[in-house]
Write a protein that holds these residues in place. Sequence first.
Motif, PDB file in Angstrom:
ATOM      1  N   THR A  40      47.389  39.150  46.715  1.00  0.00           N
ATOM      2  CA  THR A  40      47.793  38.834  48.093  1.00  0.00           C
ATOM      3  C   THR A  40      49.019  37.938  48.133  1.00  0.00           C
ATOM      4  O   THR A  40      49.323  37.234  47.167  1.00  0.00           O
ATOM      5  CB  THR A  40      46.670  38.094  48.859  1.00  0.00           C
ATOM      6  N   ASN A  84      38.166  38.477  60.405  1.00  0.00           N
ATOM      7  CA  ASN A  84      38.891  39.627  59.895  1.00  0.00           C
ATOM      8  C   ASN A  84      38.652  40.848  60.759  1.00  0.00           C
ATOM      9  O   ASN A  84      37.539  41.351  60.839  1.00  0.00           O
ATOM     10  CB  ASN A  84      38.464  39.906  58.451  1.00  0.00           C
ATOM     11  N   GLU A  87      41.606  36.733  57.125  1.00  0.00           N
ATOM     12  CA  GLU A  87      41.934  35.482  57.808  1.00  0.00           C
ATOM     13  C   GLU A  87      40.675  34.647  57.970  1.00  0.00           C
ATOM     14  O   GLU A  87      39.660  35.120  58.480  1.00  0.00           O
ATOM     15  CB  GLU A  87      42.564  35.757  59.174  1.00  0.00           C
ATOM     16  N   CYS A  98      49.452  34.879  50.293  1.00  0.00           N
ATOM     17  CA  CYS A  98      48.514  34.105  51.103  1.00  0.00           C
ATOM     18  C   CYS A  98      49.095  32.758  51.503  1.00  0.00           C
ATOM     19  O   CYS A  98      49.963  32.202  50.834  1.00  0.00           O
ATOM     20  CB  CYS A  98      47.190  33.914  50.367  1.00  0.00           C
ATOM     21  N   ALA A 140      39.892  39.480  49.448  1.00  0.00           N
ATOM     22  CA  ALA A 140      40.757  40.216  50.375  1.00  0.00           C
ATOM     23  C   ALA A 140      41.148  41.593  49.867  1.00  0.00           C
ATOM     24  O   ALA A 140      41.732  42.379  50.611  1.00  0.00           O
ATOM     25  CB  ALA A 140      42.032  39.404  50.638  1.00  0.00           C
ATOM     26  N   TYR A 175      42.802  29.793  55.561  1.00  0.00           N
ATOM     27  CA  TYR A 175      43.350  30.765  54.612  1.00  0.00           C
ATOM     28  C   TYR A 175      43.676  32.056  55.357  1.00  0.00           C
ATOM     29  O   TYR A 175      42.909  32.501  56.209  1.00  0.00           O
ATOM     30  CB  TYR A 175      42.342  31.077  53.503  1.00  0.00           C
ATOM     31  N   MET A 176      44.826  32.664  55.018  1.00  0.00           N
ATOM     32  CA  MET A 176      45.129  34.007  55.469  1.00  0.00           C
ATOM     33  C   MET A 176      45.941  34.691  54.386  1.00  0.00           C
ATOM     34  O   MET A 176      46.926  34.139  53.887  1.00  0.00           O
ATOM     35  CB  MET A 176      45.905  34.022  56.790  1.00  0.00           C
ATOM     36  N   GLY A 177      45.503  35.894  53.999  1.00  0.00           N
ATOM     37  CA  GLY A 177      46.206  36.630  52.955  1.00  0.00           C
ATOM     38  C   GLY A 177      46.390  38.079  53.332  1.00  0.00           C
ATOM     39  O   GLY A 177      45.474  38.720  53.844  1.00  0.00           O
ATOM     40  N   THR A 178      47.598  38.605  53.085  1.00  0.00           N
ATOM     41  CA  THR A 178      47.878  40.030  53.280  1.00  0.00           C
ATOM     42  C   THR A 178      47.964  40.677  51.913  1.00  0.00           C
ATOM     43  O   THR A 178      48.591  40.138  50.989  1.00  0.00           O
ATOM     44  CB  THR A 178      49.183  40.252  54.079  1.00  0.00           C
ATOM     45  N   SER A 195      41.660  35.018  47.400  1.00  0.00           N
ATOM     46  CA  SER A 195      42.313  36.323  47.452  1.00  0.00           C
ATOM     47  C   SER A 195      41.443  37.444  46.901  1.00  0.00           C
ATOM     48  O   SER A 195      41.586  38.603  47.304  1.00  0.00           O
ATOM     49  CB  SER A 195      43.642  36.273  46.690  1.00  0.00           C
ATOM     50  N   ILE A 199      44.182  42.594  55.530  1.00  0.00           N
ATOM     51  CA  ILE A 199      44.465  41.174  55.714  1.00  0.00           C
ATOM     52  C   ILE A 199      43.150  40.433  55.890  1.00  0.00           C
ATOM     53  O   ILE A 199      42.214  40.940  56.522  1.00  0.00           O
ATOM     54  CB  ILE A 199      45.404  40.940  56.930  1.00  0.00           C
TER      55      ILE A 199
END
Length: 609
Positions: free
Chosen positions: A131, A5, A91, A133, A84, A116-119, A81, A89
């Motif tokens: 998020t 991140n 990641e 995600c 986050a 995993y990736m979440g905005t 999430s 974001i």
Amino acid sequence: MLGNNKSTTRSFDEKERLAELHALKILDTPADKYFDRYTRLVAEILRVPMVAVALIDKDREWIKSAVSVELGDKPLETSFSVHALDKDILEVPDTLEDDVFRDHPAVVEAPFIRFYMGTVLCGPTGQPLGTLCIMDTQSRYFSRLQRAWLVTFGHMIQELIIHDHVLINARQEAEQTARRNAVTGLPDQKLFVSTLNHLINLSKQEQNYLAILYVRLNKVDEINRVYSRAIRDAMLRRLAERLIANDISTLTVGHLSQTCFGAVIPLYVLDAIFDVVAPIADKLKNPIEVEEVTIHPDIDVGISLAPVDGLTSEELLANASAALEAPESLHSGLHIFSHDVEQKVLRRDTIAQHLESALLNHQLDNHYQPLVAIDGSHIVGFEALARWQDAELGNVSPADFVPIAGKNSKLSRLLTKWSLMTVCGQSKQWPEKTGDVPLRIAINVLPTQFLENGFVSFVLGTLEEYGLAPERLTLELTEDSILANINKATQVMEELRDHNIQISLDDFGTGYSSLSYLKDLPLDTLKIDKTFIDDLTEDSRSANLVAGIIRIAHDLKIKVVAEGVEHEAQRALLQELGCDVIQGYLYSRPVAFDDALKLLNNWPPADDC
């Protein structure tokens, strides 16, 4: 280390965050097709198996929309999430290599998350709600462009949340931005432009392309007039549903005005533009069934490309709209913007401005083309055709100024009035022998004028003013004039025929031609379009089609004129097929009034002419 991140961190008050989340009233709501459409697009564009819109409550994670993830409540301990919320974001390229997540329940047990990736999604006042995600059971390393795409979709979903659940005290800007069309539920122009701006910024940064579509539905007023407003609105809703369907990868869609939609399509190769857009246009044109009424949408699509044709949403939308004035591409109904198009639009506007003055000051001329008996023995009438030489624009083709007049009720009225008055004013100069069949002069009438209230009275009043017998006049109508409102058109035609004014259907075969409606129309003449005549002597199918039209017309007591006859072989075959009258360069181009008089007085022409 907590994932890979590099984003900034944010601070928030958990009490205020939860208050905003609950005030939005989005928790525990049914599935929503707009949310689901975005999650499907994320899965398709980023090529990931799992996508979710995850909202973090006090003691649970609630999944609003997802692909391959179960909807509803989940314990917070299984949530990625929740970690986050204090970031832009988060990641995690490989959970098994991450100190925080390698022992996470969702990693060591189903669904065995490896990536995993979440905005973060924020509410109207900036509080983190959860998020958007993406997840995979394989480790993944995303590019900067892929991250940017996820953030962009996050912005779209964030705006969707704000729109659907506007807070009583939300900022005025958010309230104004988040609007939707009352009929279709699609974003209105302001919300569409807001989303388009996000997409344009991404396109600028990554040097990728967007196709901006300006979808125009033609003849909406006619549909409203012929059927009803309810059917018109139902048709608009069906078109909106088609634009947001799963098989069309539109990034955003808007209802920009009553007759126009906007859409944005990702484009990775410029050469693929028609491959991407043509199927969309074809789908929109499919028949729509509404309350036992079948409507065939008349659609044109203007296309501009970002960043090629502009760097702002205003430029791109204006250019996509301007593209509608360009000639069609090889794909029916598709029009690409270019600087040539821009110049054509400017010329169109100049023509419209000059045309009103030219009509009021009688600066146009009528040329006349003879209609000749099929055996060439005599002229049965003339068609009056407007010509215009402007001091600034030069020679303006009827193909340019007539369509412009047809879309403007005032210009349409002025052009029809000028045409009728000019023909009537010259009528007494035509030679006529007692006992002869009256020499008829035909004028073209635009659809907007023909269906206007008081049209019959206007025609009869003009004939009386100039002393022209009604049986000397023929009015030529296009299919658009009739089919726009067939009941009213039939009524007007019958009134005109009651006064011995003949009615001719022009350019038969170029519109929604149907031989079946001919039996119900009070027509005197049917004119077969030139496109059917061009291949008449070389193509047996054209000859058979023309023969069929002539036979059916004669069965209905309708005379037939063949347009665009240029060769003796065409005339001979048309005579053999039973055609009544021909018109075309074989005998004469449209000529000035004095030359038309000479042509009539010296008929038949010399053999060497």
